[in-house]
Design an enzyme around this catalytic site. Structure first.
Site, PDB file in Angstrom:
ATOM      1  NE  ARG A  41      14.287 -37.527  79.822  1.00 49.38           N
ATOM      2  CZ  ARG A  41      13.486 -37.165  80.826  1.00 49.38           C
ATOM      3  NH1 ARG A  41      13.667 -36.017  81.446  1.00 49.38           N
ATOM      4  NH2 ARG A  41      12.521 -37.974  81.237  1.00 49.38           N
ATOM      5  CG  ASP A  51       6.010 -26.978  70.285  1.00 47.84           C
ATOM      6  OD1 ASP A  51       5.916 -27.721  69.282  1.00 47.84           O
ATOM      7  OD2 ASP A  51       5.761 -27.366  71.437  1.00 47.84           O
ATOM      8  CG  HIS A  96      16.320 -36.206  86.262  1.00 50.65           C
ATOM      9  ND1 HIS A  96      16.557 -36.980  85.157  1.00 50.65           N
ATOM     10  CD2 HIS A  96      15.025 -35.804  86.142  1.00 50.65           C
ATOM     11  CE1 HIS A  96      15.468 -37.050  84.398  1.00 50.65           C
ATOM     12  NE2 HIS A  96      14.510 -36.341  84.986  1.00 50.65           N
ATOM     13  CD  GLU A 121      19.701 -37.584  84.062  1.00 51.83           C
ATOM     14  OE1 GLU A 121      18.873 -38.298  84.674  1.00 51.83           O
ATOM     15  OE2 GLU A 121      19.395 -36.500  83.559  1.00 51.83           O
TER      16      GLU A 121
HETATM   17  N1  LIG Z   1      13.480 -32.841  84.743  1.00 53.13           N
HETATM   18  C1  LIG Z   1      12.400 -33.515  85.052  1.00 53.13           C
HETATM   19  O1  LIG Z   1      12.319 -34.113  86.118  1.00 53.13           O
HETATM   20  C2  LIG Z   1      11.256 -33.532  84.108  1.00 53.13           C
HETATM   21  C3  LIG Z   1      11.488 -33.453  82.777  1.00 53.13           C
HETATM   22  N2  LIG Z   1      10.451 -33.483  81.912  1.00 53.13           N
HETATM   23  C4  LIG Z   1      10.765 -33.390  80.497  1.00 53.13           C
HETATM   24  O2  LIG Z   1      10.262 -32.179  79.976  1.00 53.13           O
HETATM   25  C5  LIG Z   1       9.974 -32.343  78.620  1.00 53.13           C
HETATM   26  C6  LIG Z   1       8.612 -31.769  78.308  1.00 53.13           C
HETATM   27  O3  LIG Z   1       7.610 -32.446  79.008  1.00 53.13           O
HETATM   28  P1  LIG Z   1       6.075 -32.098  78.723  1.00 53.13           P
HETATM   29  O4  LIG Z   1       5.915 -30.640  78.582  1.00 53.13           O
HETATM   30  O5  LIG Z   1       5.282 -32.806  79.729  1.00 53.13           O
HETATM   31  O6  LIG Z   1       5.883 -32.776  77.309  1.00 53.13           O
HETATM   32  P2  LIG Z   1       4.890 -32.321  76.171  1.00 53.13           P
HETATM   33  O7  LIG Z   1       4.831 -33.443  75.226  1.00 53.13           O
HETATM   34  O8  LIG Z   1       3.632 -31.796  76.746  1.00 53.13           O
HETATM   35  O9  LIG Z   1       5.638 -31.102  75.465  1.00 53.13           O
HETATM   36  C7  LIG Z   1       6.750 -31.245  74.635  1.00 53.13           C
HETATM   37  C8  LIG Z   1       6.622 -30.224  73.524  1.00 53.13           C
HETATM   38  O10 LIG Z   1       7.819 -30.233  72.772  1.00 53.13           O
HETATM   39  C9  LIG Z   1       7.459 -29.967  71.447  1.00 53.13           C
HETATM   40  N3  LIG Z   1       8.522 -30.307  70.529  1.00 53.13           N
HETATM   41  C10 LIG Z   1       8.781 -31.504  69.938  1.00 53.13           C
HETATM   42  N4  LIG Z   1       9.843 -31.376  69.129  1.00 53.13           N
HETATM   43  C11 LIG Z   1      10.261 -30.083  69.216  1.00 53.13           C
HETATM   44  C12 LIG Z   1      11.310 -29.350  68.620  1.00 53.13           C
HETATM   45  N5  LIG Z   1      12.162 -29.912  67.753  1.00 53.13           N
HETATM   46  N6  LIG Z   1      11.449 -28.044  68.926  1.00 53.13           N
HETATM   47  C13 LIG Z   1      10.587 -27.457  69.801  1.00 53.13           C
HETATM   48  N7  LIG Z   1       9.571 -28.101  70.389  1.00 53.13           N
HETATM   49  C14 LIG Z   1       9.416 -29.409  70.109  1.00 53.13           C
HETATM   50  C15 LIG Z   1       6.189 -30.757  71.260  1.00 53.13           C
HETATM   51  O11 LIG Z   1       5.442 -30.263  70.163  1.00 53.13           O
HETATM   52  C16 LIG Z   1       5.483 -30.542  72.573  1.00 53.13           C
HETATM   53  O12 LIG Z   1       4.592 -29.436  72.483  1.00 53.13           O
HETATM   54  C17 LIG Z   1      10.113 -33.848  78.342  1.00 53.13           C
HETATM   55  O13 LIG Z   1      11.371 -34.092  77.779  1.00 53.13           O
HETATM   56  C18 LIG Z   1      10.066 -34.459  79.678  1.00 53.13           C
HETATM   57  O14 LIG Z   1      10.718 -35.666  79.729  1.00 53.13           O
HETATM   58  C19 LIG Z   1       9.156 -33.550  82.313  1.00 53.13           C
HETATM   59  C20 LIG Z   1       8.876 -33.656  83.642  1.00 53.13           C
HETATM   60  C21 LIG Z   1       9.912 -33.677  84.654  1.00 53.13           C
HETATM   61  O1  LIG Z   2       8.852 -37.207  83.979  1.00 56.43           O
HETATM   62  C1  LIG Z   2       9.949 -36.996  83.454  1.00 56.43           C
HETATM   63  O2  LIG Z   2      10.155 -36.901  82.239  1.00 56.43           O
HETATM   64  C2  LIG Z   2      11.106 -36.855  84.304  1.00 56.43           C
HETATM   65  O3  LIG Z   2      12.157 -36.542  83.827  1.00 56.43           O
HETATM   66  C3  LIG Z   2      10.998 -37.192  85.720  1.00 56.43           C
HETATM   67  O4  LIG Z   2      11.935 -38.190  85.939  1.00 56.43           O
HETATM   68  P1  LIG Z   2      11.895 -39.052  87.286  1.00 56.43           P
HETATM   69  O5  LIG Z   2      10.607 -39.809  87.236  1.00 56.43           O
HETATM   70  O6  LIG Z   2      11.936 -38.101  88.414  1.00 56.43           O
HETATM   71  O7  LIG Z   2      13.076 -39.945  87.206  1.00 56.43           O
END
Ligand SMILES: NC(=O)C1=CN([C@@H]2O[C@H](COP(=O)(O)OP(=O)(O)OC[C@H]3O[C@@H](n4cnc5c(N)ncnc54)[C@H](O)[C@@H]3O)[C@@H](O)[C@H]2O)C=CC1
Ligand SMILES: O=C(O)C(=O)COP(=O)(O)O
Length: 588
Positions: A300, A239, A348, A329
């Site tokens: 993503r 990161d 998702h 999606e």
């Molecule tokens: N599948 C789902 O339902 C969910 C997906 N997500 C996704 O998970 C991801 C992370 O969420 P959080 O941890 O809450 O966000 P966050 O913002 O806390 O963490 C993201 C991290 O990625 C780092 N980052 C940015 N560019 C980078 C790169 N090129 N290489 C490596 N690291 C890099 C940032 O410095 C940050 O520390 C987001 O894309 C979010 O949308 C989050 C919640 C649910």
């Molecule tokens: O919080 C995020 O980034 C998610 O990907 C969760 O997506 P959702 O709100 O479940 O459609």
């Protein structure tokens, strides 16, 4: 935690029914552990009724505000019931799910806020269709890649998200996929349900002792790391923005991108989708991975080149993949990636636990209501992130900064236009400890709004200034004295005109969220005297044109007067938003 504020309350809150419960009251705070510690400082401008946003079409406004003056919120995806209940206590709520893009554009001009999850694309077209009415977009989740932030900013629309409530759910889902993939759970389940008994086909791999690379060591990534350590895995992370110390504290080494992907047995993706992470995992990067690597993606779909992943699966570079997210999606029904026998998929579901959805719904409902009420938004994603403590101490200066901007503008008479404005803050505080972004935005608002049709708030202040070729330069003067008082004075210099007001307000301006009457702010306020401004400009003798600003009870500082007792020729009064002509600044 970070806060930001829309600087003018866009909605007729004064007309809201008095019987409506106050959802921002103590009962809410008590109900919701997530909000504990978060500032509920209200923008001082929000307390006074404000004029209609200029670009809001009157007919639409009238129709939508008809229901007792309450704002309207459109919710386009399923939200936890507790969040909906919370919303319904303040705005009118229209839950319309599965709208087409066209239907969304048709509806959005009738609402003040929009609440979405990941399934609604809030494009530039949506903001254009809103025609200035939409003030807040609430993303009930973390990723805001489905919202056109630039378009939102240009429209002065605040975007807020719910960044913490689904972290654990997403991390747990990544671990679930990791374990399920390693032991072929989904494939074996399908096989058994199809009447087969294939024990040798579904021999898995163990996790203990294997290297897991966490790509993106933010909230979710670090929670995945903690949990995977408990499974006996060795964790490395990549990161570029993470703190080495924070990683070390949970026993994780931060390494380069190439080292992470070339030395690990499992790779779990946790970075946001941005222009720089789009298709970060592609033919070139797959080629650097250990043969037989296993990949989990709960971040993503767009961070992976899905065609390249398919090739890597087919040629054995990637042994297995577990995917919760997809570029498109839902993915096409005949997607070769989804159908691949070495790929485990979920639709998702990362954030989809009962607990996370309740938390997210409450978090976003509170953020949206707060923004509609003019409170300072804790989770703004397209506005300067100003910590709560900073907002709290600067709030007494917020109105003053706007008044100063308005005041200097009306002192200018014609000329070649104004291109540079200098704002000088005098303070005994170390410049590094004085975050003035909110004040800069307010000065910009004060300068631009009276002479244009623009609606300026903290979201778009810098953008609007840039668009107009207006440069705001900030300077600090370091004073002797107590650093506890953030500011001694603010000066705004515009072209050849200067206006200087002591940056201190009366006790009445320091609200309940601000300092107590015994605080340094109040002590300073007690010393406050109606300020004197001496405009220095060619052709105007300081002795003949002096301005004074009246003290600010009720936030009405700065009525402009000449020293001979006449109200200024244009009858300008900041609180009343009196006219200053566009040609004043030489802007078209
Ligand atoms: N599948 C789902 O339902 C969910 C997906 N997500 C996704 O998970 C991801 C992370 O969420 P959080 O941890 O809450 O966000 P966050 O913002 O806390 O963490 C993201 C991290 O990625 C780092 N980052 C940015 N560019 C980078 C790169 N090129 N290489 C490596 N690291 C890099 C940032 O410095 C940050 O520390 C987001 O894309 C979010 O949308 C989050 C919640 C649910
Ligand atoms: O919080 C995020 O980034 C998610 O990907 C969760 O997506 P959702 O709100 O479940 O459609």
């Amino acid at each position: 935690m970070a806060l930001a504020t829309p600087l003018r309350h866009p909605l007729p809150v004064a007309a809201a029914p008095s019987t409506a419960p106050d959802p921002a009251g103590p009962s809410l705070t008590a109900r919701r552990a997530l909000s504990s510690g978060r500032g509920r400082l209200r923008s001082s401008l929000a307390a006074s009724p404000s004029p209609e946003p200029r670009r809001r079409p009157r007919s639409v406004t009238a129709a939508a505000s008809a229901a007792a003056g309450r704002p309207t919120v459109l919710v386009t995806e399923k939200l936890g019931p507790a969040g909906l209940d919370l919303l319904r206590a303040f705005p009118n709520v229209d839950c319309s799910y599965e709208l087409t893009a066209e239907e969304l554009r048709a509806k959005v001009s009738l609402v003040d806020a929009l609440v979405v999850r990941s399934g609604t694309r809030v494009t530039r077209g949506v903001f254009e269709a809103a025609r200035g009415r939409l003030r807040v977009v609430g993303r009930a989740g973390v990723g805001i890649d489905n919202v056109d932030l630039q378009a939102a900013t240009e429209a002065g629309c605040l975007v807020v998200n719910a960044p913490t409530a689904n972290t654990v759910a997403a991390a747990e889902h990544a671990i679930a996929l990791l374990a399920a993939m390693a032991r072929n759970v989904a494939q074996a389940d399908a096989s058994l349900k199809a009447g087969k008994w294939q024990r040798s086909k579904y021999v898995g791999v163990t996790l203990v002792g294997k290297v897991l690379a966490v790509m993106g060591f933010g909230k979710v990534g670090s929670e995945v790391a903690r949990r995977a350590k408990g499974l006996g895995m060795d964790i490395i992370a990549h990161d570029p923005y993470a703190s080495v110390d924070r990683a070390r504290a949970i026993g994780v080494d931060l390494v380069s991108f190439d080292e992470a992907i070339s030395t690990s047995d499992f790779i779990s993706l946790h970075m946001p989708l941005t222009p720089s992470t789009a298709k970060l995992f592609n033919d070139e990067t797959f080629a650097k991975m250990k043969k037989g690597v296993r990949i989990i993606n709960v971040a993503r779909g767009g961070v992976v080149d899905e065609d390249a992943l398919l090739r890597a699966l087919d040629n054995g570079t990637v042994a297995q993949a577990a995917l919760d997210v997809f570029t498109e999606e839902p993915p096409p029904r005949d997607s070769k990636l989804v159908q691949h026998e070495n790929v485990t998929v979920t639709p998702h579901l990362g954030a989809s636990t009962t607990e996370a959805q309740e938390g997210v719904a409450l978090e976003i409902a509170e953020a949206v209501i707060g923004a509609l009420r003019g409170d300072l938004a804790a989770t703004a994603v397209n506005a300067p992130m100003v910590p709560a403590v900073v907002l709290s101490e600067l709030s007494p200066y917020v109105v003053l900064a706007e008044k100063l901007g308005r005041l200097v503008v009306q002192l200018v008479t014609g000329g070649g236009g104004v291109k540079v404005v200098k704002v000088v803050y005098s303070s005994a505080r170390d410049p590094d400890d004085l975050d003035t972004r909110i004040l800069r935005a307010m000065v910009t608002k004060g300068i631009i709004e009276p002479i244009s049709s623009a609606f300026v708030n903290i979201v778009n202040a810098d953008y609007v200034a840039r668009q107009r070729g207006l440069q705001i330069i900030e300077e600090r003067i370091l004073l002797d004295g107590s650093p506890e008082i953030p500011l001694d004075s603010i000066q705004v210099h515009l072209a050849n005109v200067e206006s200087k007001f002591a940056g201190l307000l009366s006790r009445s301006t320091i609200g309940s969220d601000g300092p107590s009457p015994d605080s340094p702010h109040a002590a300073a306020a007690a010393r406050w005297r109606p300020p004197i401004s001496r405009p220095r400009r060619a052709g105007a003798s300081p002795s003949s044109r002096q301005l004074w600003g009246k003290g600010c009870a009720g936030h009405s500082a700065g009525r402009g007067h000449t020293t001979d007792g006449d109200v200024q020729p244009r009858g300008w009064c900041p609180a009343g938003g009196g006219p200053v002509q566009p040609e004043t600044l030489g802007w078209e």
